[in-house]
Structure formats: C-alpha cells, structure tokens
Motif scaffolding. Sequence first.
Motif, short mmCIF file in Angstrom:
data_model
loop_
_atom_site.label_atom_id
_atom_site.label_comp_id
_atom_site.label_asym_id
_atom_site.label_seq_id
_atom_site.Cartn_x
_atom_site.Cartn_y
_atom_site.Cartn_z
N MET A 124 47.60 52.45 37.72
CA MET A 124 46.86 52.00 36.53
C MET A 124 45.63 51.19 36.95
O MET A 124 44.52 51.46 36.52
N GLY A 125 45.84 50.18 37.80
CA GLY A 125 44.75 49.33 38.27
C GLY A 125 43.70 50.13 39.03
O GLY A 125 42.50 49.93 38.84
N ALA A 126 44.16 51.03 39.87
CA ALA A 126 43.25 51.84 40.67
C ALA A 126 42.37 52.71 39.78
O ALA A 126 41.16 52.81 39.98
N VAL A 127 42.98 53.32 38.77
CA VAL A 127 42.24 54.18 37.85
C VAL A 127 41.25 53.34 37.04
O VAL A 127 40.09 53.72 36.89
N MET A 128 41.71 52.19 36.54
CA MET A 128 40.82 51.33 35.74
C MET A 128 39.60 50.90 36.55
O MET A 128 38.50 50.84 36.04
N LYS A 129 39.82 50.63 37.84
CA LYS A 129 38.71 50.22 38.72
C LYS A 129 37.64 51.32 38.80
O LYS A 129 36.45 51.03 38.86
N ILE A 130 38.08 52.56 38.82
CA ILE A 130 37.15 53.69 38.90
C ILE A 130 36.47 53.91 37.54
O ILE A 130 35.27 54.15 37.46
N VAL A 131 37.26 53.82 36.47
CA VAL A 131 36.78 54.14 35.13
C VAL A 131 35.84 53.07 34.56
O VAL A 131 34.80 53.40 33.99
N ASN A 132 36.21 51.79 34.72
CA ASN A 132 35.45 50.72 34.05
C ASN A 132 33.94 50.76 34.23
O ASN A 132 33.22 50.70 33.25
N PRO A 133 33.44 50.87 35.47
CA PRO A 133 31.97 50.90 35.61
C PRO A 133 31.34 52.11 34.90
O PRO A 133 30.22 52.01 34.41
N LYS A 134 32.07 53.21 34.82
CA LYS A 134 31.52 54.43 34.20
C LYS A 134 31.46 54.33 32.69
O LYS A 134 30.65 55.00 32.06
N VAL A 135 32.36 53.54 32.10
CA VAL A 135 32.43 53.51 30.64
C VAL A 135 32.00 52.17 30.06
O VAL A 135 32.09 51.95 28.86
N ALA A 136 31.51 51.26 30.92
CA ALA A 136 31.13 49.92 30.46
C ALA A 136 30.20 50.01 29.26
O ALA A 136 29.17 50.68 29.31
N GLY A 137 30.59 49.38 28.17
CA GLY A 137 29.76 49.36 26.97
C GLY A 137 29.83 50.64 26.14
O GLY A 137 29.28 50.69 25.05
N LEU A 138 30.51 51.65 26.66
CA LEU A 138 30.56 52.93 25.94
C LEU A 138 31.93 53.20 25.33
O LEU A 138 32.10 54.13 24.55
N ALA A 139 32.92 52.40 25.73
CA ALA A 139 34.26 52.54 25.16
C ALA A 139 34.96 51.20 25.32
O ALA A 139 34.79 50.51 26.31
N GLU A 140 35.76 50.87 24.32
CA GLU A 140 36.44 49.58 24.33
C GLU A 140 37.60 49.59 25.32
O GLU A 140 38.29 50.60 25.46
N GLY A 141 37.81 48.47 25.97
CA GLY A 141 38.86 48.34 26.98
C GLY A 141 40.22 48.85 26.54
O GLY A 141 40.88 49.57 27.28
N GLY A 142 40.63 48.46 25.35
CA GLY A 142 41.95 48.88 24.85
C GLY A 142 42.07 50.39 24.71
O GLY A 142 43.10 50.98 25.04
N ARG A 143 40.98 50.98 24.26
CA ARG A 143 40.94 52.43 24.10
C ARG A 143 41.04 53.12 25.46
O ARG A 143 41.78 54.09 25.63
N VAL A 144 40.30 52.57 26.43
CA VAL A 144 40.30 53.12 27.78
C VAL A 144 41.69 53.02 28.39
O VAL A 144 42.24 54.01 28.90
N ALA A 145 42.29 51.84 28.30
CA ALA A 145 43.62 51.61 28.88
C ALA A 145 44.64 52.57 28.28
O ALA A 145 45.50 53.11 29.00
#
Length: 154
Positions: A124-145
Amino acid sequence: MTTLKSKLQEDLNAAIRERDELRSSTLRLTLTAITKEEVAGKEKRELSDDEVLKVITKEAKKRREAADAFAQGGRAESAEREKAEGELLATYLPKQLSEDELNEIVSQAVTEAKAAGAEGPRAMGAVMKIVNPKVAGLAEGGRVAAVVKKLLAG
C-alpha cells in the motif's frame, strides 16, 4: 503574469460589485485562509500558485465534508450552501481525474510496486509513493487510497 491569489482577489471584487453573496463570501473566506497560511511561518511570505491551490483544495474539501455532515443532520439548506461553495472553489482547481484515469494510474503503480518486490500491507505504502506525485491536486487522497486498496485486493 497574474497569480492565482490576485485572480481570486479580482473575482472577489467583481462578486462584490455584482452583489453575488455566495461568491463573495466564499472567496473572502478562501483569501483569509491564504493570508493565514502566508503569516503562519516565522516570516510573512507570498504563497506560490501551487501552495494557493493546496489551500483551495483544503477549503473545498472542508465544504464537502460540512455538506455531508449537514445532510446527515437533516439540515438540507446548510448542506446545499456548503455544496455550492465547494463547487465554486472547485472551478479554481485543476480538473479532477476521472475514475478510469485514476484506475489506470493506480494499476500501473501496483504493477511497478510489485515488480520492485512490494507485497502485503507494505505494498500500500509503496504504491501510494508512486501514485501521489502523479495525481497531486488531481484526485483527493481518500479517493486515491480507496482505489489502491481495491486494486491491491483485486
């Protein structure tokens, strides 16, 4: 070049002239939040457009959460108002990713993280680390998680 903050200020002035109460009060509160952020540190400073976007995102999220709370509490009028303010703020934010776009980005990240050996709860953490910079400001954290959890479980 016009900064996002000065755009908000201009829109506020226009809203006041047009006696648009919803817009003027929403923008006034948002500009107050921006100013508060500017004086929060040791020195007063101008926020960058990215930082202003973060403040707007936070304010829009507050409105959505308040709208949900009011709706659950049976206060439809207040819920409508918060929802309208949230939608108004959303017009200043980058367009949010669609479900398909988000799923696409997350599934690539899951593949990437698994290839790097991430498994189980640590994935989970590893995936979030990859995803977060790509979706910053474009999708809400809760939605991404939620999408990450779903795809990891899938």
